[in-house]
Motif scaffolding. Structure first.
Motif, PDB file in Angstrom:
ATOM      1  N   ALA A  15       0.838  -1.208   0.000  1.00  0.00           N
ATOM      2  CA  ALA A  15       0.000   0.000   0.000  1.00  0.00           C
ATOM      3  C   ALA A  15       0.867   1.249   0.000  1.00  0.00           C
ATOM      4  CB  ALA A  15      -0.934  -0.017   1.212  1.00  0.00           C
ATOM      5  N   GLY A  16       1.839   1.290   0.910  1.00  0.00           N
ATOM      6  CA  GLY A  16       2.698   2.466   1.003  1.00  0.00           C
ATOM      7  C   GLY A  16       3.588   2.626  -0.217  1.00  0.00           C
ATOM      8  N   LEU A  17       4.148   1.519  -0.705  1.00  0.00           N
ATOM      9  CA  LEU A  17       5.059   1.610  -1.854  1.00  0.00           C
ATOM     10  C   LEU A  17       4.322   2.053  -3.116  1.00  0.00           C
ATOM     11  CD1 LEU A  17       7.284  -1.561  -1.328  1.00  0.00           C
ATOM     12  CD2 LEU A  17       7.958   0.814  -1.004  1.00  0.00           C
ATOM     13  N   SER A  18       3.117   1.502  -3.323  1.00  0.00           N
ATOM     14  CA  SER A  18       2.375   1.874  -4.537  1.00  0.00           C
ATOM     15  C   SER A  18       1.931   3.333  -4.467  1.00  0.00           C
ATOM     16  CB  SER A  18       1.172   0.944  -4.746  1.00  0.00           C
ATOM     17  OG  SER A  18       0.342   0.928  -3.600  1.00  0.00           O
ATOM     18  N   ALA A  19       1.496   3.773  -3.276  1.00  0.00           N
ATOM     19  CA  ALA A  19       1.100   5.186  -3.138  1.00  0.00           C
ATOM     20  C   ALA A  19       2.319   6.083  -3.350  1.00  0.00           C
ATOM     21  CB  ALA A  19       0.484   5.420  -1.754  1.00  0.00           C
ATOM     22  N   ALA A  20       3.454   5.677  -2.792  1.00  0.00           N
ATOM     23  CA  ALA A  20       4.673   6.479  -2.942  1.00  0.00           C
ATOM     24  C   ALA A  20       5.062   6.587  -4.420  1.00  0.00           C
ATOM     25  CB  ALA A  20       5.804   5.837  -2.142  1.00  0.00           C
ATOM     26  N   ALA A  21       4.959   5.452  -5.147  1.00  0.00           N
ATOM     27  CA  ALA A  21       5.318   5.467  -6.571  1.00  0.00           C
ATOM     28  C   ALA A  21       4.395   6.396  -7.359  1.00  0.00           C
ATOM     29  CB  ALA A  21       5.245   4.051  -7.131  1.00  0.00           C
ATOM     30  N   ALA A  22       3.095   6.395  -6.998  1.00  0.00           N
ATOM     31  CA  ALA A  22       2.134   7.235  -7.724  1.00  0.00           C
ATOM     32  C   ALA A  22       2.313   8.721  -7.388  1.00  0.00           C
ATOM     33  CB  ALA A  22       0.710   6.785  -7.393  1.00  0.00           C
ATOM     34  N   LEU A  23       2.782   9.018  -6.180  1.00  0.00           N
ATOM     35  CA  LEU A  23       2.891  10.420  -5.744  1.00  0.00           C
ATOM     36  C   LEU A  23       4.235  11.042  -6.097  1.00  0.00           C
ATOM     37  CD1 LEU A  23       1.137   9.994  -2.288  1.00  0.00           C
ATOM     38  CD2 LEU A  23       0.399  11.562  -4.115  1.00  0.00           C
ATOM     39  N   ALA A  24       5.277  10.226  -6.211  1.00  0.00           N
ATOM     40  CA  ALA A  24       6.639  10.764  -6.356  1.00  0.00           C
ATOM     41  C   ALA A  24       6.825  11.697  -7.568  1.00  0.00           C
ATOM     42  CB  ALA A  24       7.645   9.619  -6.388  1.00  0.00           C
ATOM     43  N   PRO A  25       6.142  11.438  -8.694  1.00  0.00           N
ATOM     44  CA  PRO A  25       6.328  12.388  -9.807  1.00  0.00           C
ATOM     45  C   PRO A  25       5.772  13.790  -9.506  1.00  0.00           C
ATOM     46  CG  PRO A  25       5.405  10.318 -10.594  1.00  0.00           C
ATOM     47  CD  PRO A  25       5.350  10.279  -9.100  1.00  0.00           C
ATOM     48  N   HIS A  26       4.918  13.903  -8.480  1.00  0.00           N
ATOM     49  CA  HIS A  26       4.242  15.185  -8.208  1.00  0.00           C
ATOM     50  C   HIS A  26       4.812  15.919  -7.001  1.00  0.00           C
ATOM     51  CE1 HIS A  26       1.105  13.806 -10.939  1.00  0.00           C
ATOM     52  NE2 HIS A  26       1.154  12.649 -10.303  1.00  0.00           N
ATOM     53  N   ALA A  27       5.564  15.219  -6.145  1.00  0.00           N
ATOM     54  CA  ALA A  27       5.928  15.815  -4.858  1.00  0.00           C
ATOM     55  C   ALA A  27       7.161  15.100  -4.298  1.00  0.00           C
ATOM     56  CB  ALA A  27       4.753  15.648  -3.879  1.00  0.00           C
ATOM     57  N   ARG A  28       7.789  15.749  -3.314  1.00  0.00           N
ATOM     58  CA  ARG A  28       8.921  15.083  -2.632  1.00  0.00           C
ATOM     59  C   ARG A  28       8.340  14.105  -1.609  1.00  0.00           C
ATOM     60  NH1 ARG A  28      11.826  19.377   0.388  1.00  0.00           N
ATOM     61  NH2 ARG A  28       9.688  20.115   0.539  1.00  0.00           N
ATOM     62  N   VAL A  29       8.622  12.835  -1.787  1.00  0.00           N
ATOM     63  CA  VAL A  29       8.011  11.794  -0.952  1.00  0.00           C
ATOM     64  C   VAL A  29       9.080  11.087  -0.128  1.00  0.00           C
ATOM     65  CG1 VAL A  29       6.772   9.578  -1.003  1.00  0.00           C
ATOM     66  CG2 VAL A  29       6.162  11.386  -2.621  1.00  0.00           C
ATOM     67  N   ILE A  30       8.816  10.938   1.169  1.00  0.00           N
ATOM     68  CA  ILE A  30       9.659  10.082   2.017  1.00  0.00           C
ATOM     69  C   ILE A  30       8.766   9.000   2.622  1.00  0.00           C
ATOM     70  CG2 ILE A  30      11.041   9.936   4.137  1.00  0.00           C
ATOM     71  CD1 ILE A  30      12.154  12.647   3.588  1.00  0.00           C
ATOM     72  N   LEU A  31       9.166   7.749   2.458  1.00  0.00           N
ATOM     73  CA  LEU A  31       8.409   6.628   3.030  1.00  0.00           C
ATOM     74  C   LEU A  31       9.175   6.061   4.224  1.00  0.00           C
ATOM     75  CD1 LEU A  31       6.571   3.788   1.206  1.00  0.00           C
ATOM     76  CD2 LEU A  31       8.280   3.198   2.923  1.00  0.00           C
ATOM     77  N   LEU A  32       8.492   5.924   5.342  1.00  0.00           N
ATOM     78  CA  LEU A  32       9.098   5.369   6.559  1.00  0.00           C
ATOM     79  C   LEU A  32       8.567   3.963   6.796  1.00  0.00           C
ATOM     80  CD1 LEU A  32       8.649   8.424   8.980  1.00  0.00           C
ATOM     81  CD2 LEU A  32      10.635   7.859   7.560  1.00  0.00           C
ATOM     82  N   GLU A  33       9.468   3.023   6.966  1.00  0.00           N
ATOM     83  CA  GLU A  33       9.084   1.639   7.265  1.00  0.00           C
ATOM     84  C   GLU A  33       9.762   1.213   8.568  1.00  0.00           C
ATOM     85  OE1 GLU A  33       7.059  -0.919   6.480  1.00  0.00           O
ATOM     86  OE2 GLU A  33       8.153  -1.974   8.054  1.00  0.00           O
ATOM     87  N   ALA A  34       8.948   0.649   9.468  1.00  0.00           N
ATOM     88  CA  ALA A  34       9.475   0.272  10.784  1.00  0.00           C
ATOM     89  C   ALA A  34      10.496  -0.860  10.708  1.00  0.00           C
ATOM     90  CB  ALA A  34       8.316  -0.136  11.692  1.00  0.00           C
ATOM     91  N   GLU A  35      10.262  -1.811   9.808  1.00  0.00           N
ATOM     92  CA  GLU A  35      11.158  -2.972   9.730  1.00  0.00           C
ATOM     93  C   GLU A  35      12.405  -2.624   8.910  1.00  0.00           C
ATOM     94  OE1 GLU A  35      10.459  -5.474  11.517  1.00  0.00           O
ATOM     95  OE2 GLU A  35       8.308  -5.300  11.878  1.00  0.00           O
ATOM     96  N   GLU A  36      13.376  -3.528   8.965  1.00  0.00           N
ATOM     97  CA  GLU A  36      14.615  -3.285   8.209  1.00  0.00           C
ATOM     98  C   GLU A  36      14.413  -3.501   6.710  1.00  0.00           C
ATOM     99  OE1 GLU A  36      17.258  -1.898   9.323  1.00  0.00           O
ATOM    100  OE2 GLU A  36      16.678  -1.942  11.442  1.00  0.00           O
TER     101      GLU A  36
END
Ligand code: FAD
Length: 376
Positions: A15-36
């Protein structure tokens, strides 16, 4: 360390990765993931199918709207995210009404074939037929098996191509909003600030909302178990369809030269690193032996993951009415891989003001406001 961006996404599953991929062309995106690593929880533990036999109308509409991404993946995808694996839904004599209902639910979204015992035997030679076994089936020859790794890596490559950043090992531990800016403080005491925050925390989505002072929507994580075991001599697992009982009892298919099966369990769970329960493992083996000619001897692998549902079983995609710039991307239940392209497109359209991407749904059907309206 402190970083600012336009959008923070909490959660590095599909969910987070797909949303990040769709948003990145429009804005500066940082995705935080708790696991390694990304995809450690539900997204890395699924049955990886694309089909219409589960879910409700909204899930099926999101699935249909996602299809083109699987057939014609974006240029950034290195490998095909899916290949053809038909689905066979079968019914005993006492389950024919349920099969008719399933056919009516699926038919608006895909093309189906009705199968008699002979046709089912050809498609799945290990299925028990006749008295006490399957007497009628439905096949969708257009169903797909998703390559979860290729899909997630495709999203990562899309995100990176647009300058987006993924930071793993960073659990959002506190979230505050001040003068229109969300600040996430991680367990490592780093801070990330942005005017927009996307909650893609899967089973933890209500917890993340509460950290941000946003009302939870009632996300329910339900455990589901999968086992793998050897195929009988003479059965090529790669040639089997994905085979499902019309009721939620059992599904099975081929898996890396073996068979896999799930008893379609739905054990209540807190958000956690889900582990399979011995009873569910035994139930999977027992139901496999009841419904097929296979004797399940050595169980080669077993795992479980959480399927997280909103109270109405419809994904929660939309701005929180009670959190300025707080976007929900949660409640994907048992369909989060197959619906991820359309869910991400919804999130991106709502954030960027782009065209609404799903012809068969309106924003209110997906948005978190539906729970507030119900509460009034
Ligand atoms: C057995 C099984 C079979 C399935 N079969 C299918 C199928 O055939 N087809 C299909 O489409 N779907 C299937 N699903 C469902 C699918 O796997 C899920 O819908 C999907 O993975 C949900 O993705 P997600 O990103 O929301 O959740 P997750 O993958 O769980 O990702 C959420 C992430 O958020 C992170 N996180 C949580 N809290 C924080 C925090 N505070 N800070 C930072 N990060 C945080 C977690 O570490 C996690 O990595 C199946 C699921 C299971 C368990």
């Amino acid at each position: 360390m402190s970083r600012t961006s336009d959008i923070i996404i909490v959660g590095g599953g599909v969910a987070g990765l797909s949303a990040a991929a769709a948003l990145a062309p429009h804005a500066r995106v940082i995705l935080l993931e708790a696991e390694e690593q990304t995809g450690f929880h539900s997204s890395g533990r699924s049955a990886t199918m694309f089909h219409y036999a589960l879910g409700n109308r909204a899930v099926r509409a999101l699935t249909k709207a996602s299809r083109d991404t699987f057939d014609n993946p974006p240029a950034a995808f290195e490998a095909a995210p899916a290949h053809s694996v038909p689905i066979l839904v079968h019914a005993r004599g006492d389950e024919l009404e349920a099969l008719d209902r399933t056919e009516a639910d699926m038919a608006p979204f895909t093309s189906l074939e009705r199968l008699d015992e002979q046709a089912m035997a050809q498609m799945c030679p290990i299925l028990k037929l006749g008295d006490g076994g399957a007497v009628r089936g439905l096949a969708d020859l257009t169903a797909l098996r998703i390559d979860q790794h290729a899909l997630m890596q495709g999203y990562v490559r899309q995100l990176r191509a647009s300058g987006g950043l993924i930071v793993t090992g960073q659990r959002a531990a506190a979230i505050a909003q001040e003068r229109g800016t969300w600040t996430v403080t991680t367990a490592a005491k780093d801070t990330y600030s942005a005017p927009l925050l996307v909650n893609a925390a899967g089973a933890w989505a209500d917890e993340v909302a509460q950290l941000a002072g946003v009302a939870p929507v009632g996300i329910r994580p339900l455990r589901r178990t999968i086992i793998t075991f050897d195929a009988p001599a003479g059965v090529d697992p790669a040639r089997l369809p994905f085979v499902k009982t019309v009721g939620d009892e059992l599904y099975f298919s081929g898996e890396s030269g073996r068979l896999f099966a799930s008893p379609m369990d739905e054990g209540e769970s807190a958000p956690c690193d889900s582990q399979p329960d011995e009873v569910d493992i035994a139930t999977a083996a027992w139901r496999m032996e009841q419904r097929t000619s296979v004797a399940v001897r050595d169980i080669r692998a077993k795992w479980s993951g959480l399927r997280s549902f909103a109270p109405d079983g419809v994904p929660v995609l939309g701005f929180a009415p009670d959190g300025d710039g707080f976007m929900w991307c949660a409640g994907q239940g048992g369909s989060g891989l197959q619906t991820s392209p359309a869910a991400a497109a919804v999130v991106a359209a709502l954030i960027t003001g782009g065209e609404w991407p799903i012809a068969d749904l309106v924003p209110e059907e997906l948005g978190p406001g539906r729970f507030l309206r119900q509460a009034v």
